[in-house]
Design a protein around this motif. Structure first.
Motif, PDB file in Angstrom:
ATOM      1  N   ALA A 200       0.810  -1.219   0.000  1.00 19.52           N
ATOM      2  CA  ALA A 200       0.000   0.000   0.000  1.00 19.52           C
ATOM      3  C   ALA A 200       0.841   1.267   0.000  1.00 19.52           C
ATOM      4  O   ALA A 200       0.500   2.248  -0.674  1.00 19.52           O
ATOM      5  CB  ALA A 200      -0.949  -0.007   1.205  1.00 19.52           C
ATOM      6  N   ASP A 201       1.968   1.277   0.736  1.00 21.61           N
ATOM      7  CA  ASP A 201       2.721   2.529   0.880  1.00 21.61           C
ATOM      8  C   ASP A 201       3.416   2.958  -0.411  1.00 21.61           C
ATOM      9  O   ASP A 201       3.794   4.119  -0.556  1.00 21.61           O
ATOM     10  CB  ASP A 201       3.739   2.426   2.021  1.00 21.61           C
ATOM     11  CG  ASP A 201       4.800   1.366   1.783  1.00 21.61           C
ATOM     12  OD1 ASP A 201       4.516   0.391   1.071  1.00 21.61           O
ATOM     13  OD2 ASP A 201       5.914   1.520   2.313  1.00 21.61           O
ATOM     14  N   ILE A 202       3.577   2.022  -1.363  1.00 20.36           N
ATOM     15  CA  ILE A 202       4.148   2.399  -2.657  1.00 20.36           C
ATOM     16  C   ILE A 202       3.140   2.173  -3.790  1.00 20.36           C
ATOM     17  O   ILE A 202       3.492   2.255  -4.964  1.00 20.36           O
ATOM     18  CB  ILE A 202       5.462   1.650  -2.957  1.00 20.36           C
ATOM     19  CG1 ILE A 202       5.248   0.135  -2.984  1.00 20.36           C
ATOM     20  CG2 ILE A 202       6.535   2.022  -1.953  1.00 20.36           C
ATOM     21  CD1 ILE A 202       6.484  -0.646  -3.439  1.00 20.36           C
ATOM     22  N   GLU A 225      -1.075   5.987  -7.903  1.00 21.19           N
ATOM     23  CA  GLU A 225       0.019   6.946  -7.869  1.00 21.19           C
ATOM     24  C   GLU A 225       0.923   6.692  -6.667  1.00 21.19           C
ATOM     25  O   GLU A 225       0.445   6.411  -5.566  1.00 21.19           O
ATOM     26  CB  GLU A 225      -0.521   8.376  -7.828  1.00 21.19           C
ATOM     27  CG  GLU A 225      -1.157   8.812  -9.138  1.00 21.19           C
ATOM     28  CD  GLU A 225      -0.180   8.728 -10.302  1.00 21.19           C
ATOM     29  OE1 GLU A 225       0.960   9.215 -10.164  1.00 21.19           O
ATOM     30  OE2 GLU A 225      -0.551   8.167 -11.350  1.00 21.19           O
ATOM     31  N   GLY A 226       2.230   6.783  -6.882  1.00 27.50           N
ATOM     32  CA  GLY A 226       3.188   6.558  -5.819  1.00 27.50           C
ATOM     33  C   GLY A 226       4.591   6.461  -6.378  1.00 27.50           C
ATOM     34  O   GLY A 226       4.845   6.805  -7.541  1.00 27.50           O
ATOM     35  N   ILE A 227       5.503   5.967  -5.579  1.00 28.10           N
ATOM     36  CA  ILE A 227       6.916   5.938  -5.949  1.00 28.10           C
ATOM     37  C   ILE A 227       7.173   5.067  -7.173  1.00 28.10           C
ATOM     38  O   ILE A 227       8.028   5.386  -8.013  1.00 28.10           O
ATOM     39  CB  ILE A 227       7.768   5.481  -4.740  1.00 28.10           C
ATOM     40  CG1 ILE A 227       9.254   5.563  -5.078  1.00 28.10           C
ATOM     41  CG2 ILE A 227       7.397   4.081  -4.304  1.00 28.10           C
ATOM     42  CD1 ILE A 227      10.150   5.221  -3.896  1.00 28.10           C
ATOM     43  N   VAL A 228       6.432   3.967  -7.319  1.00 31.70           N
ATOM     44  CA  VAL A 228       6.654   3.088  -8.469  1.00 31.70           C
ATOM     45  C   VAL A 228       6.165   3.748  -9.755  1.00 31.70           C
ATOM     46  O   VAL A 228       6.868   3.744 -10.777  1.00 31.70           O
ATOM     47  CB  VAL A 228       5.962   1.732  -8.248  1.00 31.70           C
ATOM     48  CG1 VAL A 228       6.154   0.833  -9.472  1.00 31.70           C
ATOM     49  CG2 VAL A 228       6.521   1.046  -7.008  1.00 31.70           C
ATOM     50  N   ALA A 229       4.976   4.321  -9.711  1.00 33.57           N
ATOM     51  CA  ALA A 229       4.458   5.024 -10.882  1.00 33.57           C
ATOM     52  C   ALA A 229       5.373   6.176 -11.276  1.00 33.57           C
ATOM     53  O   ALA A 229       5.648   6.399 -12.463  1.00 33.57           O
ATOM     54  CB  ALA A 229       3.042   5.524 -10.609  1.00 33.57           C
ATOM     55  N   ASP A 230       5.879   6.911 -10.265  1.00 30.52           N
ATOM     56  CA  ASP A 230       6.803   8.022 -10.541  1.00 30.52           C
ATOM     57  C   ASP A 230       8.090   7.515 -11.185  1.00 30.52           C
ATOM     58  O   ASP A 230       8.603   8.117 -12.138  1.00 30.52           O
ATOM     59  CB  ASP A 230       7.134   8.772  -9.249  1.00 30.52           C
ATOM     60  CG  ASP A 230       5.943   9.533  -8.688  1.00 30.52           C
ATOM     61  OD1 ASP A 230       4.965   9.754  -9.433  1.00 30.52           O
ATOM     62  OD2 ASP A 230       5.985   9.881  -7.488  1.00 30.52           O
TER      63      ASP A 230
END
Length: 263
Positions: A200-202, A225-230
């Motif tokens: 969930a956090d990423i 949206e999150g660190i992986v998508a970024d």
């Protein structure tokens, strides 16, 4: 066949930025320039080391394939995982049985910042698909004295003075197509995934493949949206996070597109 992380290679544009960021985390580094004036920044932890190098250094390093997945000479920031094996010839046969084209075994001599010279035998598998993730490099270290690197993670490595409290725990790879990439890596490594979950956090769906040194390779596709998508938007499919345990502080810090997560 035993598999362990020998080291990680990251190609960057600015070694000074790497040094400054690692210094800000109180992580020990060594800047090394070899006889071909190829510079690297090395950070060693308890069970592996990370080697940062420039595109110029790539051209002088036979361990790094001199192409990207599109077959051109583009050198945007990229990360390779070098896996240590205990039998390079069995490894080569396994890869060829899986119908990979393999370059090698290539014998390589490497001078460490300590002045010691170690030898290794390297295999470089070629891509069978258009996946943008660099495939792992396989290498067997040739014993040459007390300073030789070993695929046994508990033995002392002597590249630089290590951060003895830190241990690499997870290597996380961002990908748009987790199923295809996991299938490719599982066939190459002769390992099956042991777990899949939503992190969930990423904001990511994750699949994990374990190695023999208690390091896990985790493949992540975004579910929001999150660190992986970024990471995928900014850098494409590649390693986006290195997770280290044993830190006195919990911190995330980006180093040229790869997040150091200390825990």
């Amino acid at each position: 066949m035993k598999l362990a992380v020998d080291h990680i290679i990251q190609v960057v544009d600015d070694l000074q930025q790497v040094s400054r960021t690692l210094d800000s985390l109180d992580l020990q580094t060594v800047v090394h320039v070899d006889d071909r004036r190829a510079a690297t920044v090395l950070h060693q932890c308890k069970n592996t080391y990370v080697e940062y190098c420039t595109p110029f250094t790539v051209l002088s390093n036979c361990c790094i394939p001199h192409f990207d997945s599109r077959g051109d000479d583009s050198y945007r920031p990229r990360t390779w995982i070098a896996l240590g094996v205990d039998d390079i010839h069995s490894c080569a046969q396994l890869l060829r049985n899986e119908e990979y084209i393999v370059e090698g075994p290539i014998r390589q001599r490497l001078q460490l910042p300590t002045g010691d010279v170690v030898e290794s035998v390297v295999l470089i598998p070629k891509l069978r698909s258009r996946s943008d993730i660099p495939l792992p490099i396989f290498m067997e270290r040739v014993p040459s004295g007390v300073h030789a690197l070993s695929v046994v993670p508990e033995q002392t490595r002597s590249v630089v003075s290590p951060d003895v409290s830190l241990r690499l725990r997870n290597i996380a790879i961002a990908t748009h197509d987790v199923s295809t990439v996991v299938e490719t890596w599982a066939s190459m490594l002769g390992r099956r995934p042991t777990e899949c979950w939503i992190q969930a956090d990423i904001a990511s769906y994750c699949v994990r493949i374990p190695l023999d040194d208690d390091v896990h390779i985790i493949f992540c596709s975004p579910v929001g949206e999150g660190i992986v998508a970024d990471a995928l938007r900014e850098h494409g499919d590649q390693v986006f996070l290195l997770n280290f345990t044993g830190s006195a502080d919990q911190v995330d810090r980006s180093i040229c597109g790869t997040v150091y997560r200390l825990m």
